[in-house]
Every structure is written in C-alpha cells, then in structure tokens.
Write a protein that holds these residues in place. Structure first.
Motif, PDB file in Angstrom:
ATOM      1  N   ILE A  20       0.815  -1.219   0.000  1.00 18.50           N
ATOM      2  CA  ILE A  20       0.000   0.000   0.000  1.00 18.50           C
ATOM      3  C   ILE A  20       0.850   1.272   0.000  1.00 18.50           C
ATOM      4  O   ILE A  20       0.410   2.313  -0.481  1.00 18.50           O
ATOM      5  CB  ILE A  20      -0.949  -0.020   1.217  1.00 18.50           C
ATOM      6  CG1 ILE A  20      -1.975  -1.144   1.039  1.00 18.50           C
ATOM      7  CG2 ILE A  20      -1.646   1.308   1.419  1.00 18.50           C
ATOM      8  CD1 ILE A  20      -2.881  -1.337   2.202  1.00 18.50           C
ATOM      9  N   LYS A  21       2.075   1.190   0.507  1.00 14.89           N
ATOM     10  CA  LYS A  21       2.908   2.375   0.722  1.00 14.89           C
ATOM     11  C   LYS A  21       3.109   3.208  -0.543  1.00 14.89           C
ATOM     12  O   LYS A  21       3.139   4.440  -0.478  1.00 14.89           O
ATOM     13  CB  LYS A  21       4.253   1.943   1.292  1.00 14.89           C
ATOM     14  CG  LYS A  21       5.075   3.077   1.821  1.00 14.89           C
ATOM     15  CD  LYS A  21       6.316   2.540   2.502  1.00 14.89           C
ATOM     16  CE  LYS A  21       7.008   3.653   3.240  1.00 14.89           C
ATOM     17  NZ  LYS A  21       8.136   3.164   4.020  1.00 14.89           N
ATOM     18  N   GLU A  22       3.269   2.577  -1.673  1.00 16.29           N
ATOM     19  CA  GLU A  22       3.504   3.317  -2.921  1.00 16.29           C
ATOM     20  C   GLU A  22       2.301   4.150  -3.332  1.00 16.29           C
ATOM     21  O   GLU A  22       2.458   5.267  -3.818  1.00 16.29           O
ATOM     22  CB  GLU A  22       3.861   2.335  -4.045  1.00 16.29           C
ATOM     23  CG  GLU A  22       5.163   1.593  -3.835  1.00 16.29           C
ATOM     24  CD  GLU A  22       6.350   2.529  -3.765  1.00 16.29           C
ATOM     25  OE1 GLU A  22       6.386   3.511  -4.524  1.00 16.29           O
ATOM     26  OE2 GLU A  22       7.229   2.278  -2.928  1.00 16.29           O
ATOM     27  N   GLN A  23       1.105   3.618  -3.132  1.00 14.33           N
ATOM     28  CA  GLN A  23      -0.103   4.315  -3.566  1.00 14.33           C
ATOM     29  C   GLN A  23      -0.635   5.288  -2.508  1.00 14.33           C
ATOM     30  O   GLN A  23      -1.044   6.385  -2.834  1.00 14.33           O
ATOM     31  CB  GLN A  23      -1.198   3.288  -3.917  1.00 14.33           C
ATOM     32  CG  GLN A  23      -0.804   2.302  -4.991  1.00 14.33           C
ATOM     33  CD  GLN A  23      -0.506   2.982  -6.311  1.00 14.33           C
ATOM     34  OE1 GLN A  23      -1.174   3.933  -6.685  1.00 14.33           O
ATOM     35  NE2 GLN A  23       0.520   2.496  -7.011  1.00 14.33           N
ATOM     36  N   LYS A  24      -0.656   4.827  -1.250  1.00 16.43           N
ATOM     37  CA  LYS A  24      -1.245   5.619  -0.157  1.00 16.43           C
ATOM     38  C   LYS A  24      -0.330   5.577   1.076  1.00 16.43           C
ATOM     39  O   LYS A  24      -0.546   4.794   1.992  1.00 16.43           O
ATOM     40  CB  LYS A  24      -2.616   5.058   0.230  1.00 16.43           C
ATOM     41  CG  LYS A  24      -3.627   4.977  -0.882  1.00 16.43           C
ATOM     42  CD  LYS A  24      -4.298   6.296  -1.053  1.00 16.43           C
ATOM     43  CE  LYS A  24      -5.388   6.137  -2.111  1.00 16.43           C
ATOM     44  NZ  LYS A  24      -6.079   7.353  -2.340  1.00 16.43           N
TER      45      LYS A  24
END
Length: 129
Positions: A20-24
C-alpha cells in the motif's frame, strides 16, 4: 506460541504496508500504527501477570509499596516513550521522536529522585560514623 502469532501478524501487516505504501503512504502509516497498537494489546495480559508476581514478591519482602509503584511507573514511562518514539519515527519525524525520548528520560529522573534518596540514606546509615 504467542510469539508466532505476533510475528505472523507483524509479517502480514508488513507485507500489506509495503504493497500500500507506494499508492497511499498515509494509509500505510495508519496500518503500521494500528499493528503496533494491536501487538501492544496482545501483551497487556502478560504484562499484568508479571506485575502481579512482582507485587507479590515486593509485599512478601516487606518493601514499601510506594517505591514499588514508583519503579513500575518508571518502567511504564520507558515503554510508552519508546513506543511513541518508534511510531513518530515511522512517520519520518526523527526530531519529534528524540523529544519524546528526552521527555521520557526527564520524567524517569524526576520519579527516581525519592528512590535514589532512600538508597543514599540507607548507605549513609550503614557507613561507620
């Protein structure tokens, strides 16, 4: 076997955070914080058991309970400050994390003054005049 549950939960949370870190990034931080809180909550029962045993030992030794409670407060401050600093570091705020650690150390020193005083008084009474 609880360590397997904690490590398993932490690994699942870590994989989820990495995905999830890359998107949000904000959502990933919230998941990391929630995972830390859940792991802490899993430990509350064990912490309570340890405190109960230590309290029983302190009572049986005749120790003044005010000093025992002070030591428990000191330990609590240390753990809470460490947990808070780690959460803030995860958010990328090293400066604030350092301030949390400093505050914890100062509060520990303030609480330790009565314990240190009684230790010094005891040593002075044991020394020949």
């Amino acid at each position: 076997m609880e360590i397997i549950q904690v490590v398993g939960f932490a690994l699942i949370a870590t994989v989820l955070i990495l995905v999830i870190k890359e998107q949000k990034p904000m959502f990933a931080f919230l998941i990391a914080t929630a995972a830390g809180i859940v792991i802490f909550l899993l430990l509350i029962g064990k912490i309570g058991s340890v405190v109960a045993v230590l309290e029983r030992l302190a009572r049986s030794s005749g120790m003044d309970m005010i000093y025992f409670k002070t030591v428990l407060k000191i330990i609590g401050i240390a753990y809470i400050a460490e947990f808070g600093a780690q959460v803030v570091r995860d958010a990328g705020q090293d400066g604030i994390a350092s301030k949390i650690e400093l505050t914890g150390k100062v509060l520990i020193m303030v609480l330790a003054i009565p314990v240190i005083s009684i230790i010094i008084d005891t040593i002075l009474k044991l020394m020949p005049a």
